[in-house]
Design an enzyme around this catalytic site. Structure first.
Site, PDB file in Angstrom:
ATOM      1  CG  HIS A 195      -6.107   0.662  12.399  1.00 45.28           C
ATOM      2  ND1 HIS A 195      -6.861   1.815  12.340  1.00 45.28           N
ATOM      3  CD2 HIS A 195      -5.549   0.533  11.174  1.00 45.28           C
ATOM      4  CE1 HIS A 195      -6.761   2.339  11.135  1.00 45.28           C
ATOM      5  NE2 HIS A 195      -5.963   1.583  10.409  1.00 45.28           N
ATOM      6  CD  GLU A 196      -2.992  -2.113  10.593  1.00 44.17           C
ATOM      7  OE1 GLU A 196      -3.486  -2.268   9.459  1.00 44.17           O
ATOM      8  OE2 GLU A 196      -2.612  -0.995  11.015  1.00 44.17           O
ATOM      9  CD  GLU A 203      -6.336   3.259   6.665  1.00 46.66           C
ATOM     10  OE1 GLU A 203      -6.535   3.101   7.880  1.00 46.66           O
ATOM     11  OE2 GLU A 203      -5.729   2.421   5.947  1.00 46.66           O
ATOM     12  CD  GLU A 212      -4.920  -2.153   5.563  1.00 48.59           C
ATOM     13  OE1 GLU A 212      -3.993  -1.697   6.260  1.00 48.59           O
ATOM     14  OE2 GLU A 212      -5.570  -1.468   4.746  1.00 48.59           O
ATOM     15  CG  ASN A 213      -0.073  -6.838   3.942  1.00 41.95           C
ATOM     16  OD1 ASN A 213      -0.170  -5.935   3.118  1.00 41.95           O
ATOM     17  ND2 ASN A 213       0.863  -6.837   4.875  1.00 41.95           N
ATOM     18  CG  HIS A 247      -7.756  -1.905   7.830  1.00 42.74           C
ATOM     19  ND1 HIS A 247      -8.591  -0.957   7.299  1.00 42.74           N
ATOM     20  CD2 HIS A 247      -6.628  -1.236   8.178  1.00 42.74           C
ATOM     21  CE1 HIS A 247      -7.999   0.232   7.340  1.00 42.74           C
ATOM     22  NE2 HIS A 247      -6.815   0.102   7.875  1.00 42.74           N
ATOM     23  CD  GLU A 260      -2.898   1.221   2.332  1.00 41.15           C
ATOM     24  OE1 GLU A 260      -2.775   0.413   3.257  1.00 41.15           O
ATOM     25  OE2 GLU A 260      -3.773   2.075   2.292  1.00 41.15           O
ATOM     26  N   GLY A 267       2.895   2.426  10.753  1.00 41.28           N
ATOM     27  CA  GLY A 267       2.641   1.633  11.963  1.00 41.28           C
ATOM     28  C   GLY A 267       2.483   0.156  11.653  1.00 41.28           C
ATOM     29  CB  ALA A 268       0.606  -2.226  11.539  1.00 44.26           C
TER      30      ALA A 268
HETATM   31  N1  TYR Z   1      -3.207   0.837   5.807  1.00 42.85           N
HETATM   32  C1  TYR Z   1      -2.268   1.037   6.879  1.00 42.85           C
HETATM   33  C2  TYR Z   1      -3.078   1.344   8.120  1.00 42.85           C
HETATM   34  O1  TYR Z   1      -3.540   0.468   8.748  1.00 42.85           O
HETATM   35  C3  TYR Z   1      -1.360   2.176   6.702  1.00 42.85           C
HETATM   36  C4  TYR Z   1      -0.229   2.042   5.772  1.00 42.85           C
HETATM   37  C5  TYR Z   1      -0.205   2.808   4.630  1.00 42.85           C
HETATM   38  C6  TYR Z   1       0.853   1.275   6.082  1.00 42.85           C
HETATM   39  C7  TYR Z   1       0.871   2.833   3.781  1.00 42.85           C
HETATM   40  C8  TYR Z   1       1.949   1.286   5.263  1.00 42.85           C
HETATM   41  C9  TYR Z   1       1.959   2.081   4.117  1.00 42.85           C
HETATM   42  O2  TYR Z   1       3.064   2.105   3.321  1.00 42.85           O
HETATM   43  O3  TYR Z   1      -3.370   2.436   8.459  1.00 42.85           O
END
Ligand code: TYR
Length: 879
Positions: free
Chosen positions: A305-306, A328, A272-273, A309, A129, A269-270
């Site tokens: 949060h993750e 988000e 959500e794959n 998602h 992402e 931070g992290a």
């Molecule tokens: N989608 C992630 C979140 O939980 C945020 C994220 C965005 C992480 C871009 C990495 C990145 O490169 O908010």
């Protein structure tokens, strides 16, 4: 300047993809410096796109192409066009599905941008992402192309014993030459930004969760071996998240396996794959002696949060990146409520509003202000902002306030039911909320397209004869041309002088426990309260019911009254903040007139009353006793005077400590004596209030206060206590300062996250030698510009959390920051552009500082090979 002028992408130019990808079969041969990717795609023309015979344009960056075959036939170089950003095949079948097999190579080790496939310590991992997948292979890298992925990883068994990707493991085997392979299959369609792979020498802890329908889910957290004793809290947090989403939103997990991997090098931070979250170690690893209570809370929040998602982001994703707040904003709202349920609702709301008002409000008032659904961008990575995330969450919260909790959940259910498996827009979300509740949200929708923080002006007239109060509310958005008139929920209650709430009513407005939600829809609107027996004391914007600034004059006595009596925990705290802030602003004026300072009785009395109070929620009491942050005070000044703010605020802190030494010391001791190092909320509350007391006492710079801090430092059972003591020591004239810093470093040199704290505590110190210290820390052997956490702990802490030193009059802080931005620009554009943010607010300062900041911004823009990321932020902030 960048070589070609960076292109702006507009929401209004969105069009459906010409082609769709049904399946993706990926094959990776992995080595640190060389990865070979074979990607087999099945592609069809998109029936929803009327244009026919369009060329197939696959996006790809920093790739070495080896071969392409269409339906098994290798293409010659004349059959496709290749440039730095894409691969174009002019002639592809229109009426049937076709296959494309692409082979390319990449060099993970050379990837310091940490986007795509990269190396962290010795492991290989991905971050896709927003647009990192195109750095792995050529693809329709856009979120509205959702495909089913199968992934095979091949690597050396010794170097990479663990091979992970999304979904379920379906096959594995051994090869000659000490290599092995694993195949993963993800049964859910997903956009490529949710793809992930990880390869490395990892250990894992395993647990299980039984879902509400009785399915057994295996949970695994992977870390480097020496961190295996720091995963238990993350695992518990994951189970708590899974349960909470079932209970609160009726959402169940859908795969049989949920994996989290912690990596030491991560831009955010992290992530959500699907089925394989990749986390910054900061949001996984915790042991009471290495992580603070706040770290524990943040870990649970980010794991939540993750996890959340999976429904708000993965099952239902964004049509395009302008819709980022769809996933988000909603997911932040969900994680905020989760944390509130797990900890203290009152404190969580205060912490969130504090963050919003100090940081998001500044963003929304500056040159980079944008609506939660932006209309244009140069680099999408620059739009992972406080506005999209935190203000986005406030917008969802307002919808809940307007609809009521029950209708809000009906709306959420309808949204999940309608759009599961789709890539949709913010509009779809609002429509579902509207359809489920029959509440007209047409005007409310403007929050999605209007930038800036509204100011709501409050005027009140009481009519004793009629026993009525007229509340006149008017709205405006400073700095925004033709600002829309917004639909703003304003929660209000009226208090009698004896501290009870009045039973007043407003036509057509429901009251719950005498709290009314007014709906401001006009530029200026009168609300008439009936049945108001005497002049009321107004408690307004309760719970911070809308992300706005209030403009109203309220005498200090009323604020002190609300600080004592308001039954809304947020507004009670807010009254104290306003009381203290207005006293600090008066002191700032006094400083400017060169007069001597003194602190009013009303503040001392109010604080004394709180100190003498008992409460089951000590964390909340600690909030009541905390002074507004310097950045928050700065937000409220027409021209920020960093020194005056700092001195006035310090003066208040020191005076309170001096006048109330006895009470503060008693409170400290009372909560310190039985410190056990436990992690329940009572113990956390004790530490929070105790460490606040320590901070006050250390302002006195007495032998006693130095001794107290040093004792706590030396005997601490938790990182919360150790780092709080170290902070007090570093920010005072404690004679043990150097010894403690050295000892701390010796003790923790093998724990990267603790060393980050060691850097940031020094970088944010207000002591006079800080700049010299920061410069020498930059040369410290443990400093590493390639590690984002380390950069944030030194460069970020200094420029964002140390206003007095960063804004030094001679401009040395600005120059320091620009030097680091320029160095980072070529290593890691995303982190570089985040660091620029400390220069973007230049208009808020005096002429001399404005010029110095602008000079550095210009210097940054004129750097050779400036990245799109940095260019966009720097150039927009000068425009
Ligand atoms: N989608 C992630 C979140 O939980 C945020 C994220 C965005 C992480 C871009 C990495 C990145 O490169 O908010």
């Amino acid at each position: 300047m960048p070589e070609a002028k960076p292109q702006t992408i507009y929401l209004k130019n969105y069009h459906e993809p010409e082609y769709l990808i049904e399946t993706v079969d990926l094959n990776f041969i992995l080595e640190a410096e060389y990865a070979r990717v074979v990607s087999r795609l099945t592609i069809t023309h998109n029936p929803d796109n009327k244009a026919r015979n369009a060329a197939l344009v696959l996006l790809g960056e920093e790739l070495t192409l080896i071969s392409i075959a269409l339906n098994g036939v290798t293409l010659t170089t004349s059959q496709y066009k290749l440039n730095d950003e894409s691969l174009t095949i002019a002639d592809v079948p229109q009426n049937t599905t076709f296959t494309l097999a692409i082979e390319n190579t990449i060099n993970p080790k050379a990837n310091s941008a940490l986007e795509g496939l990269f190396v962290s310590n010795d492991m290989l991992c991905t971050q896709c992402e927003a647009q990192g997948f195109r750095k792995i292979t050529y693809f329709l890298d856009r979120p509205d192309v959702m495909a089913r992925f199968t992934t095979t990883l091949i690597a050396d068994k010794t170097l990479y014993p663990v091979l992970l990707s999304n979904g379920n493991k379906v096959a594995q085997g051994e090869l000659i030459d000490n290599r092995h392979w694993v195949t993963w299959e993800d049964p859910f369609k997903k956009p490529c930004y949710l793809f992930a792979l990880v390869a490395g020498q990892l250990e894992c802890i395993e647990d299980h969760f039984t879902t509400m329908s009785g399915r057994d889910i295996t949970l695994k957290i992977f870390v480097e071996a020496h961190d295996i004793d720091k995963c238990a809290h993350a695992m518990q947090s994951l189970k708590n998240s899974m349960r909470w989403d079932e209970v609160t939103y009726g959402r169940e997990y859908d795969l049989d396996l949920y994996m989290i991997v912690a990596v030491g090098h991560f831009n955010m931070g992290a992530m959500e794959n699907k089925g394989l979250n990749v986390f910054n170690t900061k949001f996984v690893l915790a042991r009471p002696d290495t992580a603070t209570d706040m770290d524990y809370e943040h870990i649970e929040g980010v794991i939540g949060h993750e996890y959340f998602h999976n429904w708000t982001g993965n099952r239902i994703t964004c049509r395009d990146w302008f819709q980022l707040s769809l996933k988000e904003g909603f997911t932040v709202f969900r994680d905020q409520e989760f944390t509130a349920d797990q900890t203290s609702k009152a404190v969580k709301r205060i912490d969130d509003v504090n963050a919003l008002r100090t940081r998001q409000f500044a963003e929304d008032a500056g040159p980079l202000a944008h609506p939660i659904r932006p209309e244009a961008y140069i680099e999408i990575n620059n739009f992972y902002t406080l506005t999209v995330y935190e203000k986005g969450a406030e917008v969802v919260r307002m919808i809940r306030t307007l609809l009521g909790t029950e209708n809000f959940h009906k709306g959420a259910d309808l949204y999940f039911q309608r759009h599961d498996g789709q890539a949709v827009t913010c509009e779809h979300f609002v429509q579902a909320m509207e359809d489920a509740s029959n509440k007209d949200l047409s005007q409310f929708r403007r929050w999605y397209s209007q930038a800036g923080t509204p100011v709501v002006k409050v005027e009140q007239t009481y009519d004793a004869a009629k026993q009525s109060l007229t509340l006149t509310l008017s709205q405006s958005i400073p700095g925004q041309k033709n600002a829309a008139v917004l639909h703003i929920p304003v929660k209000v209650a009226l208090f009698s002088e004896d501290g009870t709430i009045m039973d007043a009513s407003v036509v057509d407005t429901v009251a719950i426990n005498n709290e009314l939600t007014l709906e401001l829809r006009e530029q200026t609107q009168d609300f008439i309260f009936e049945n108001v027996p005497g002049t009321p004391i107004l408690s307004i914007l309760r719970g911070f019911s809308a992300p706005v600034k209030l403009q109203m004059s309220q005498p200090l006595t009323e604020l002190a009254f609300l600080l004592r009596h308001d039954n809304d925990s947020f507004n009670r705290w807010e009254a104290g903040q306003k009381l203290t802030a207005s006293i600090i602003f008066e002191l700032i004026d006094t400083i400017k007139q060169g007069k001597s300072l003194s602190i009013p009785e009303i503040l001392i009395d109010s604080f004394k009353a709180i100190l003498e109070q008992t409460s089951p929620d000590l964390s909340y009491l600690a909030c009541l006793l905390s002074l507004p942050a310097e950045n928050y005070l700065a937000e409220q000044m027409p021209v920020v005077d960093v020194e005056a703010i700092h001195h006035a605020r310090q003066f208040v802190k020191r005076s309170l400590a001096a006048h109330l030494t006895e009470q503060i010391s008693a409170l400290y001791l009372q909560n310190h004596q039985q410190e056990t190092g436990e992690l329940n909320s009572a113990a956390i509350g004790k530490r929070r209030i105790k460490n606040l007391c320590l901070d006050y006492l250390s302002q006195l710079n007495t032998d006693d206060s130095h001794q107290l801090a040093h004792n706590q430092f030396a005997n601490a059972k938790t990182m919360t206590d150790q780092i709080a003591a170290l902070g007090s020591i570093v920010n005072s004239e404690n004679p043990e300062k150097q010894a403690c810093l050295q000892q701390f470093y010796q003790q923790w040199q093998d724990e990267a996250l603790v060393i980050d704290k060691w850097f940031s505590i020094q970088a944010s110190s207000t002591q006079p030698d800080t700049f010299t210290v920061v410069q020498s820390l930059l040369r410290h052997s443990a400093f590493d510009l390639k590690n984002p956490n380390r950069v944030r702990s030194l460069v970020g802490a200094f420029s964002q959390a140390n206003p007095v030193h960063y804004h030094a009059k001679n401009g040395q802080g600005y120059q320091f920051l620009a030097d680091q931005v320029i160095a980072l620009n070529s290593l890691n554009p995303q982190v570089a552009s985040r660091m620029v943010s400390a220069l973007t607010q230049w208009r808020r300062f005096d002429k001399q500082r404005q010029d110095l900041m602008k000079q550095q911004l210009e210097r940054i823009i004129n750097t050779d090979n400036i990245s799109k990321d940095v260019f966009e932020i720097a150039s927009k902030s000068l425009a």
